[in-house]
Scaffold this active site. Sequence first.
Site, PDB file in Angstrom:
ATOM      1  N   LYS A  43      22.690  28.287  52.848  1.00 37.85           N
ATOM      2  CA  LYS A  43      22.654  29.099  51.638  1.00 37.85           C
ATOM      3  C   LYS A  43      21.280  29.701  51.359  1.00 37.85           C
ATOM      4  O   LYS A  43      21.154  30.672  50.621  1.00 37.85           O
ATOM      5  CB  LYS A  43      22.993  28.229  50.404  1.00 37.85           C
ATOM      6  CG  LYS A  43      24.320  27.602  50.377  1.00 37.85           C
ATOM      7  CD  LYS A  43      24.438  26.852  49.004  1.00 37.85           C
ATOM      8  CE  LYS A  43      25.271  25.650  49.150  1.00 37.85           C
ATOM      9  NZ  LYS A  43      25.287  24.871  47.887  1.00 37.85           N
ATOM     10  N   ASP A 103      11.438  25.593  59.819  1.00 35.53           N
ATOM     11  CA  ASP A 103      10.660  24.359  59.693  1.00 35.53           C
ATOM     12  C   ASP A 103      10.621  23.696  61.079  1.00 35.53           C
ATOM     13  O   ASP A 103       9.802  24.068  61.919  1.00 35.53           O
ATOM     14  CB  ASP A 103      11.372  23.501  58.628  1.00 35.53           C
ATOM     15  CG  ASP A 103      10.604  22.277  58.180  1.00 35.53           C
ATOM     16  OD1 ASP A 103      10.181  21.500  59.047  1.00 35.53           O
ATOM     17  OD2 ASP A 103      10.435  22.069  56.968  1.00 35.53           O
TER      18      ASP A 103
HETATM   19  C1  PRP Z   1      17.221  25.042  55.447  1.00 35.27           C
HETATM   20  C2  PRP Z   1      16.757  26.483  55.591  1.00 35.27           C
HETATM   21  C3  PRP Z   1      16.924  26.746  57.068  1.00 35.27           C
HETATM   22  C4  PRP Z   1      16.658  25.385  57.672  1.00 35.27           C
HETATM   23  C5  PRP Z   1      15.288  25.347  58.259  1.00 35.27           C
HETATM   24  O1  PRP Z   1      18.603  24.993  55.364  1.00 35.27           O
HETATM   25  O2  PRP Z   1      17.544  27.360  54.824  1.00 35.27           O
HETATM   26  O3  PRP Z   1      18.220  27.189  57.392  1.00 35.27           O
HETATM   27  O4  PRP Z   1      16.765  24.416  56.627  1.00 35.27           O
HETATM   28  O5  PRP Z   1      14.946  24.072  58.715  1.00 35.27           O
HETATM   29  P1  PRP Z   1      14.781  23.689  60.248  1.00 35.27           P
HETATM   30  O6  PRP Z   1      13.921  24.751  60.878  1.00 35.27           O
HETATM   31  O7  PRP Z   1      14.080  22.354  60.179  1.00 35.27           O
HETATM   32  O8  PRP Z   1      16.124  23.579  60.885  1.00 35.27           O
HETATM   33  P2  PRP Z   1      19.449  23.692  54.897  1.00 35.27           P
HETATM   34  O9  PRP Z   1      20.000  23.005  56.101  1.00 35.27           O
HETATM   35  O10 PRP Z   1      18.614  22.876  53.955  1.00 35.27           O
HETATM   36  O11 PRP Z   1      20.665  24.363  54.106  1.00 35.27           O
HETATM   37  P3  PRP Z   1      20.604  25.392  52.874  1.00 35.27           P
HETATM   38  O12 PRP Z   1      20.106  26.718  53.430  1.00 35.27           O
HETATM   39  O13 PRP Z   1      22.017  25.459  52.432  1.00 35.27           O
HETATM   40  O14 PRP Z   1      19.666  24.835  51.828  1.00 35.27           O
END
Ligand code: PRP
Length: 176
Positions: A43, A103
Amino acid sequence: MDSTHRLVPLFTSQQIASRISELAAEIKRDYHDRCPLMLGVLKGSFVFLADLVRQLDFPVELDFIRVASYGAGQETSGRVKLLSEPVAAVEGRHVLLVEDIVDSGITTDFINGWLKAKGTASVKLCALLDKPSRRRREVGVDYRGFVVPDRFVVGYGLDMDEKYRNLPGISVLNGE
Ligand code: PRP
């Protein structure tokens, strides 16, 4: 707001808007004649994508892919769940992934693999925030808004346990 957290402003909505204009110019230079499929990663990307596409004055198409790997925690679980595929056919398309943050890179790496298996013409990544100090997978960020330190950031689509996505700017979340 949750009383156990303190929010320290990192980027104001004005700073974000100004950087998005610059990103839009870079994207226009590369994609103005390719009608890219801009794929927002839900999201978190919903606010960024909405602001970014309104700075693009050439034909684009939009769709979304929904994945999650963080659950309620502040550390990636390392397992990415594909919660919803794009409706658009991605085969043969120039796909521009739009992320709020990269990240560990695990999410991007997973989506890149998924898209490649579908036979896209090209895949590039536009991320508003990049936290390279946390990288666990090698992923290239083609259009980068800001590099951020190794702190937990919220706002402008980014959450902590589903809260704070609605904040207009981006802040660092500090526990007490
Ligand atoms: C978050 C963000 C990215 C991901 C990055 O999504 O929106 O998609 O984490 O992190 P990474 O590089 O360590 O994989 P999340 O899984 O928290 O879902 P959300 O977007 O619904 O908050």
